[in-house]
Design a protein around this motif. Structure first.
Motif, PDB file in Angstrom:
ATOM      1  N   LYS A 116       0.888  -1.225  -0.180  1.00 19.27           N
ATOM      2  CA  LYS A 116      -0.286   0.201  -0.029  1.00 19.27           C
ATOM      3  C   LYS A 116       1.192   1.391   0.145  1.00 19.27           C
ATOM      4  N   LEU A 117       0.298   2.064  -0.759  1.00 19.98           N
ATOM      5  CA  LEU A 117       0.943   3.369  -1.273  1.00 19.98           C
ATOM      6  C   LEU A 117       1.374   4.203  -0.109  1.00 19.98           C
ATOM      7  N   PHE A 118       2.249   5.185   0.588  1.00 21.76           N
ATOM      8  CA  PHE A 118       2.193   5.643   1.783  1.00 21.76           C
ATOM      9  C   PHE A 118       2.742   7.179   1.535  1.00 21.76           C
ATOM     10  N   TYR A 119       3.467   7.271   0.575  1.00 21.78           N
ATOM     11  CA  TYR A 119       4.444   8.416   0.793  1.00 21.78           C
ATOM     12  C   TYR A 119       4.757   8.557  -1.164  1.00 21.78           C
ATOM     13  N   VAL A 120       4.656  10.045  -1.631  1.00 22.55           N
ATOM     14  CA  VAL A 120       5.228  10.512  -3.045  1.00 22.55           C
ATOM     15  C   VAL A 120       5.984  11.414  -3.069  1.00 22.55           C
ATOM     16  N   LEU A 121       6.388  11.564  -3.841  1.00 23.21           N
ATOM     17  CA  LEU A 121       7.581  12.434  -4.061  1.00 23.21           C
ATOM     18  C   LEU A 121       7.055  13.054  -5.813  1.00 23.21           C
ATOM     19  N   PHE A 122       7.153  13.946  -5.876  1.00 25.19           N
ATOM     20  CA  PHE A 122       7.017  14.897  -6.756  1.00 25.19           C
ATOM     21  C   PHE A 122       7.884  15.863  -7.100  1.00 25.19           C
ATOM     22  N   SER A 123       8.870  15.879  -8.465  1.00 23.39           N
ATOM     23  CA  SER A 123       9.503  16.589  -8.655  1.00 23.39           C
ATOM     24  C   SER A 123       8.789  17.618  -9.779  1.00 23.39           C
ATOM     25  N   PRO A 124       9.042  18.884  -9.682  1.00 21.30           N
ATOM     26  CA  PRO A 124       8.301  20.069 -10.625  1.00 21.30           C
ATOM     27  C   PRO A 124       8.569  19.699 -11.881  1.00 21.30           C
ATOM     28  N   SER A 125       7.624  20.084 -12.659  1.00 22.43           N
ATOM     29  CA  SER A 125       8.135  19.318 -14.425  1.00 22.43           C
ATOM     30  C   SER A 125       7.117  20.101 -14.870  1.00 22.43           C
ATOM     31  N   VAL A 126       7.226  20.453 -16.023  1.00 16.10           N
ATOM     32  CA  VAL A 126       6.638  21.329 -17.108  1.00 16.10           C
ATOM     33  C   VAL A 126       5.313  20.213 -17.321  1.00 16.10           C
ATOM     34  N   ASN A 127       5.413  18.943 -17.124  1.00 15.60           N
ATOM     35  CA  ASN A 127       4.818  17.924 -18.117  1.00 15.60           C
ATOM     36  C   ASN A 127       2.686  18.054 -16.987  1.00 15.60           C
ATOM     37  N   TYR A 128       2.969  18.827 -15.320  1.00 16.00           N
ATOM     38  CA  TYR A 128       1.936  18.975 -14.874  1.00 16.00           C
ATOM     39  C   TYR A 128       1.797  19.982 -13.950  1.00 16.00           C
ATOM     40  N   GLU A 129       0.347  20.286 -13.077  1.00 16.16           N
ATOM     41  CA  GLU A 129       0.567  20.815 -12.372  1.00 16.16           C
ATOM     42  C   GLU A 129       0.441  20.345 -10.853  1.00 16.16           C
ATOM     43  N   LEU A 130       1.067  20.559  -9.929  1.00 15.55           N
ATOM     44  CA  LEU A 130       0.502  19.776  -8.591  1.00 15.55           C
ATOM     45  C   LEU A 130       0.024  21.075  -7.364  1.00 15.55           C
TER      46      LEU A 130
END
Length: 161
Positions: free
Chosen positions: A63-77
């Motif tokens: 089961k998922l417990f943690y997600v790390l996002f790198s800044p990207s031009v492909n999507y908005e957070l």
């Protein structure tokens, strides 16, 4: 452009916290670049490396417990209507401070909100509050409490809450 909306302690787009890895992978439009396993203390993780995200699962229950996002031009957070990726570290700190006046700040790491389960990796923030944000993370309830306060992290116990 893809929009990923953060709902604290629940999800970031199709990344549903405490959801099974197999289900999440079937929903994501990105290819996994690689998968690895790590152990930290009593915790065993499976880490899927998508192009702009690192996704951490508990090996014992997948089961998922943690997600790390790198800044990207492909999507908005998106959080609270704002694209976090367009803000530098000072702007992001001020934005979160309006929502949570008890932000945790740490030298050489950045800052985060226990109230919303969002962590900002901006290693030069203490010296330069206009520094670039290198990553934004979300996690299950209690994860950052353990990390920020030095409590023993037990993913199994957190996922049973």
């Amino acid at each position: 452009m893809n929009k990923i909306e953060i709902i604290p302690f629940q999800s970031a787009g199709k990344f549903i916290l405490n959801e099974n890895r197999e289900k999440i992978i079937s929903k994501i439009n990105s290819t996994i670049r690689n998968t690895r396993e790590e152990t930290h203390g009593i915790n065993n993780f499976i880490i899927d490396d998508f192009e702009d995200q690192l996704v951490y699962y508990n090996k014992s229950n997948n089961k998922l417990f943690y997600v790390l996002f790198s800044p990207s031009v492909n999507y908005e957070l998106i959080f609270n209507g704002i694209n976090l990726f367009v803000l530098n570290s000072g702007e992001l700190y001020n934005f979160l401070k309006k929502l949570d006046n008890n932000l945790h700040t740490e030298d050489y790491v950045g800052f985060g909100s226990l109230k919303y389960g969002i962590d900002i990796y901006a290693p030069n923030f203490v010296e330069d509050n206009d520094s670039l944000v290198e990553a934004i993370s979300i996690a299950i309830k209690g994860y950052f409490d353990c990390i920020y306060n030095g409590f023993g992290l037990n993913i199994n116990e957190l996922q049973n809450c």
